[in-house]
Design a protein around this motif. Structure first.
Motif, PDB file in Angstrom:
ATOM      1  N   PHE A 130      -4.960   5.636  -7.959  1.00 24.74           N
ATOM      2  CA  PHE A 130      -4.935   4.759  -6.789  1.00 24.74           C
ATOM      3  C   PHE A 130      -4.533   3.358  -7.222  1.00 24.74           C
ATOM      4  O   PHE A 130      -5.338   2.585  -7.722  1.00 24.74           O
ATOM      5  N   ARG A 131      -3.246   3.060  -7.054  1.00 30.01           N
ATOM      6  CA  ARG A 131      -2.767   1.725  -7.360  1.00 30.01           C
ATOM      7  C   ARG A 131      -3.029   0.842  -6.151  1.00 30.01           C
ATOM      8  O   ARG A 131      -2.968   1.321  -5.016  1.00 30.01           O
ATOM      9  N   PRO A 132      -3.304  -0.446  -6.365  1.00 27.50           N
ATOM     10  CA  PRO A 132      -3.447  -1.341  -5.220  1.00 27.50           C
ATOM     11  C   PRO A 132      -2.174  -1.308  -4.371  1.00 27.50           C
ATOM     12  O   PRO A 132      -1.117  -1.748  -4.800  1.00 27.50           O
ATOM     13  N   ALA A 133      -2.257  -0.720  -3.203  1.00 21.37           N
ATOM     14  CA  ALA A 133      -1.076  -0.541  -2.363  1.00 21.37           C
ATOM     15  C   ALA A 133      -0.630  -1.862  -1.769  1.00 21.37           C
ATOM     16  O   ALA A 133      -1.390  -2.813  -1.664  1.00 21.37           O
ATOM     17  N   MET A 134       0.652  -1.924  -1.381  1.00 19.61           N
ATOM     18  CA  MET A 134       1.175  -3.083  -0.682  1.00 19.61           C
ATOM     19  C   MET A 134       0.859  -2.903   0.800  1.00 19.61           C
ATOM     20  O   MET A 134       1.516  -2.098   1.470  1.00 19.61           O
ATOM     21  N   PRO A 135      -0.124  -3.604   1.338  1.00 19.39           N
ATOM     22  CA  PRO A 135      -0.486  -3.404   2.750  1.00 19.39           C
ATOM     23  C   PRO A 135       0.694  -3.571   3.705  1.00 19.39           C
ATOM     24  O   PRO A 135       0.796  -2.855   4.696  1.00 19.39           O
ATOM     25  N   CYS A 136       1.590  -4.519   3.381  1.00 16.61           N
ATOM     26  CA  CYS A 136       2.732  -4.735   4.272  1.00 16.61           C
ATOM     27  C   CYS A 136       3.650  -3.514   4.297  1.00 16.61           C
ATOM     28  O   CYS A 136       4.138  -3.105   5.360  1.00 16.61           O
ATOM     29  N   LEU A 137       3.876  -2.902   3.123  1.00 11.52           N
ATOM     30  CA  LEU A 137       4.738  -1.724   3.069  1.00 11.52           C
ATOM     31  C   LEU A 137       4.039  -0.512   3.671  1.00 11.52           C
ATOM     32  O   LEU A 137       4.676   0.319   4.325  1.00 11.52           O
ATOM     33  N   VAL A 158       2.239   3.548  -1.976  1.00  9.82           N
ATOM     34  CA  VAL A 158       1.473   4.733  -1.605  1.00  9.82           C
ATOM     35  C   VAL A 158       0.636   5.152  -2.807  1.00  9.82           C
ATOM     36  O   VAL A 158       1.042   4.958  -3.947  1.00  9.82           O
ATOM     37  N   HIS A 159      -0.525   5.738  -2.542  1.00  8.87           N
ATOM     38  CA  HIS A 159      -1.323   6.243  -3.654  1.00  8.87           C
ATOM     39  C   HIS A 159      -2.053   7.511  -3.247  1.00  8.87           C
ATOM     40  O   HIS A 159      -1.963   7.959  -2.116  1.00  8.87           O
ATOM     41  N   GLY A 160      -2.767   8.078  -4.213  1.00  9.65           N
ATOM     42  CA  GLY A 160      -3.567   9.259  -3.925  1.00  9.65           C
ATOM     43  C   GLY A 160      -2.732  10.506  -3.703  1.00  9.65           C
ATOM     44  O   GLY A 160      -1.666  10.693  -4.277  1.00  9.65           O
ATOM     45  N   GLU A 161      -3.240  11.376  -2.832  1.00 10.07           N
ATOM     46  CA  GLU A 161      -2.619  12.683  -2.625  1.00 10.07           C
ATOM     47  C   GLU A 161      -1.225  12.575  -2.026  1.00 10.07           C
ATOM     48  O   GLU A 161      -0.329  13.363  -2.368  1.00 10.07           O
ATOM     49  N   GLN A 162      -0.988  11.607  -1.142  1.00 13.24           N
ATOM     50  CA  GLN A 162       0.352  11.435  -0.575  1.00 13.24           C
ATOM     51  C   GLN A 162       1.358  11.089  -1.672  1.00 13.24           C
ATOM     52  O   GLN A 162       2.477  11.598  -1.678  1.00 13.24           O
ATOM     53  N   ALA A 261       3.626 -10.963  -2.172  1.00 11.59           N
ATOM     54  CA  ALA A 261       2.433 -11.743  -2.531  1.00 11.59           C
ATOM     55  C   ALA A 261       2.038 -12.694  -1.413  1.00 11.59           C
ATOM     56  O   ALA A 261       0.845 -12.896  -1.147  1.00 11.59           O
ATOM     57  N   VAL A 262       3.020 -13.270  -0.750  1.00  7.36           N
ATOM     58  CA  VAL A 262       2.726 -14.189   0.356  1.00  7.36           C
ATOM     59  C   VAL A 262       2.049 -13.439   1.490  1.00  7.36           C
ATOM     60  O   VAL A 262       1.046 -13.883   2.060  1.00  7.36           O
ATOM     61  N   LEU A 263       2.581 -12.259   1.816  1.00  7.33           N
ATOM     62  CA  LEU A 263       2.011 -11.471   2.904  1.00  7.33           C
ATOM     63  C   LEU A 263       0.616 -10.968   2.558  1.00  7.33           C
ATOM     64  O   LEU A 263      -0.254 -10.862   3.428  1.00  7.33           O
ATOM     65  N   GLU A 264       0.376 -10.673   1.287  1.00  7.52           N
ATOM     66  CA  GLU A 264      -0.892 -10.059   0.903  1.00  7.52           C
ATOM     67  C   GLU A 264      -1.993 -11.058   0.577  1.00  7.52           C
ATOM     68  O   GLU A 264      -3.165 -10.811   0.861  1.00  7.52           O
ATOM     69  N   LEU A 265      -1.649 -12.171  -0.049  1.00  8.96           N
ATOM     70  CA  LEU A 265      -2.687 -13.074  -0.541  1.00  8.96           C
ATOM     71  C   LEU A 265      -3.020 -14.210   0.417  1.00  8.96           C
ATOM     72  O   LEU A 265      -4.108 -14.766   0.357  1.00  8.96           O
ATOM     73  N   ALA A 480       7.352   0.733 -12.291  1.00 13.42           N
ATOM     74  CA  ALA A 480       5.898   0.731 -12.446  1.00 13.42           C
ATOM     75  C   ALA A 480       5.197   1.232 -11.199  1.00 13.42           C
ATOM     76  O   ALA A 480       4.071   1.701 -11.270  1.00 13.42           O
ATOM     77  N   ALA A 481       5.826   1.140 -10.052  1.00 15.22           N
ATOM     78  CA  ALA A 481       5.167   1.510  -8.813  1.00 15.22           C
ATOM     79  C   ALA A 481       4.813   2.975  -8.756  1.00 15.22           C
ATOM     80  O   ALA A 481       3.912   3.368  -8.028  1.00 15.22           O
ATOM     81  N   VAL A 482       5.497   3.819  -9.516  1.00 21.31           N
ATOM     82  CA  VAL A 482       5.212   5.241  -9.458  1.00 21.31           C
ATOM     83  C   VAL A 482       3.859   5.549 -10.047  1.00 21.31           C
ATOM     84  O   VAL A 482       3.081   6.319  -9.525  1.00 21.31           O
ATOM     85  N   ARG A 483       3.581   4.894 -11.178  1.00 16.33           N
ATOM     86  CA  ARG A 483       2.360   5.216 -11.889  1.00 16.33           C
ATOM     87  C   ARG A 483       1.198   4.393 -11.342  1.00 16.33           C
ATOM     88  O   ARG A 483       0.065   4.790 -11.322  1.00 16.33           O
TER      89      ARG A 483
END
Length: 483
Positions: A130-137, A158-162, A261-265, A480-483
């Motif tokens: 479970f990577r910290p997902a991008m909420p905006c994406l 995306v993370h987890g089973e999906q 980062a602007v959208l998330e933080l 890096a987003a894959v892992r």
């Protein structure tokens, strides 16, 4: 000059494709073995004796505004555009574990500057990290364009089973070594065109344009387009305008990534109302979907009439189309590749080339190695040639260690854990700031010294989980987003 640039481009792209240097005589394989493997399972005694989460040091939130105010322009303390400096400041001020809570609309961030702890967390995770997902994406894929993505959200954001399900659909054609080998020549041809472009772009003093970083982005997009979409997009044309399709793709990718980062933080008003920043983000993403869909449909039409005797006759894209039979899977794969690839690869190459110009001694050693491995400048580059460029690879890895183009990686805890002696609750987003840990003397011998030889020698400290340059695992075609 021309010939010597090609191995750089091919190698940088190969890093993003999870190339593992395990062939006979490779000096890097011994560097992949961990010196410490703390994988002990937690038990009730460990949890009971851990210090409470409330005692983790870090910047203190204030009522109502929490810590979000620290990212607000003019009144805040932290510049989001230079967050790497903020992560270094956290280490200097608070120590090896830092809590940044009170962020409006998002979980706490926990920065961990201990490579042993980072390793333990990696080793304990299951098949669906479970990577910290991008909420905006996530919002874009799951809500704004649910009509398109449905149950196929891809791997970025995306993370987890999906994440696992989608990755399982594309990993076989993507991660096979022969796939990497297949694209050495196409990428070399793109790079040869880029070298010609650079020669024509020089001014009377022999200098390249000030906007050369955008030219690197054009090369990067042309490479990714060749791999992900099976086409030459025409990014290296000298007649390219600001309104051309390739430049619009580059601008959209830059905007999407650099505003995450602007959208998330900052305060996430976009989750409730369509702010100008969010509206432009959505428009950019829609543009990506439109472009990828068009090129995938064209590839599908070509595949219908193509004579195929074996899988070796198929490109990466054609393998995915043939294996899965769903063009939407290929479209989303290409979308993720372009989204995370253009800026990441471009910034990596810019960093490598800049460091090369600043280090003449190492530049000469690489030139000598390249001339020895590739004595005939007219001979096509091969995968075997790249595998022999040991010092050049070491130089690239040393650049990534000292001047990483990403702040780090991270995980969202799926259960309570004990990190650095503190009881950390489920749901906290743990950040592994490898841009900092890769330069810490606890994990790397003489970290302030730029020394590619460290990657070729067996002595000295070089913790396998301290730097993204060490830990090649987790870097594949999707970055890096894959892992």
């Amino acid at each position: 000059m021309g010939r010597s640039l090609r191995p750089f481009s091919a190698y940088v792209l190969s890093v993003s494709k999870n190339v593992r240097y395990a062939s006979t005589g490779c000096p890097f394989s011994k560097r992949q073995r961990s010196q410490v493997a703390p994988t002990a399972e937690l038990n009730e005694e460990i949890l009971t004796n851990a210090k409470p989460y409330s005692e983790v040091p870090g910047p203190k939130p204030i009522p109502i505004l929490g810590n979000t105010w620290r990212m607000v322009p003019y009144i805040g303390q932290f510049d989001i555009s230079e967050f790497a400096k903020v992560t270094k400041m956290f280490l200097d001020k608070y120590g090896r574990i830092v809590r940044m809570g009170g962020l409006i609309g998002r979980p706490d961030l926990l920065f961990v500057y201990d490579a042993d702890e980072i390793e333990r967390m990696y080793r304990r995770e299951g098949p669906t990290p479970f990577r910290p997902a991008m909420p905006c994406l996530v919002k874009y894929k799951s809500e704004v364009r649910k009509d398109f993505f449905g149950e196929l959200p891809g791997v970025v954001g995306v993370h987890g089973e999906q994440w696992r399900k989608f990755r399982s659909k594309v990993q076989r054609p993507i991660l096979q070594p022969q796939t990497v080998k297949k694209y050495v020549t196409p990428i070399e041809l793109v790079t040869e065109d880029f070298i010609k472009y650079m020669e024509d772009a020089r001014d009377e003093n022999g200098d390249l344009p000030h906007e050369f970083d955008n030219d690197i982005h054009r090369w990067s997009l042309e490479c990714i387009g060749r791999v992900a979409l099976d086409v030459r997009l025409g990014c290296l044309s000298s007649q390219l305008t600001s309104e051309s399709e390739p430049q619009r793709i580059i601008d959209a990718a830059k905007y999407a990534l650099r505003n995450v980062a602007v959208l998330e933080l900052k305060a996430p008003y976009w989750r409730y109302i369509p702010t100008p920043l969010w509206t432009k983000y959505v428009n950019n993403m829609n543009f990506f979907v439109e472009i990828c869909t068009r090129y995938i449909n064209e590839a599908l039409e070509r595949l219908k009439t193509k004579k195929v005797t074996s899988d070796n006759d198929l490109s990466l894209l054609e393998r995915v189309l043939k294996t899965e039979g769903d063009p939407k899977i290929a479209t989303i794969m290409a979308l993720d590749l372009i989204l995370v690839g253009i800026d990441t690869i471009s910034m990596a190459v810019c960093s490598i080339l800049y460091q090369t110009t600043q280090r003449l001694k190492q530049q000469e050693k690489m030139a000598e190695e390249i001339s020895r491995v590739l004595p005939d400048p007219n001979k096509p580059l091969t995968y075997a040639d790249l595998d022999k460029l040991h010092y050049t690879k070491a130089f690239v890895r040393e650049v990534f260690r000292m001047y990483s183009t990403v702040i780090g990686n991270g995980r969202t805890l799926q259960e309570d854990d004990v990190i650095c002696g503190y009881h950390i609750p489920k749901g906290v987003q743990v950040v592994f700031p490898t841009i900092v840990t890769g330069n810490m003397e606890q994990f790397v011998s003489d970290p302030e010294e730029f020394r590619p030889e460290r990657w070729l020698e067996g002595d000295g400290k070089l913790h396998p989980f301290a730097s993204p340059a060490v830990r090649v695992r987790g870097q594949d075609l999707f970055g890096a987003a894959v892992r």
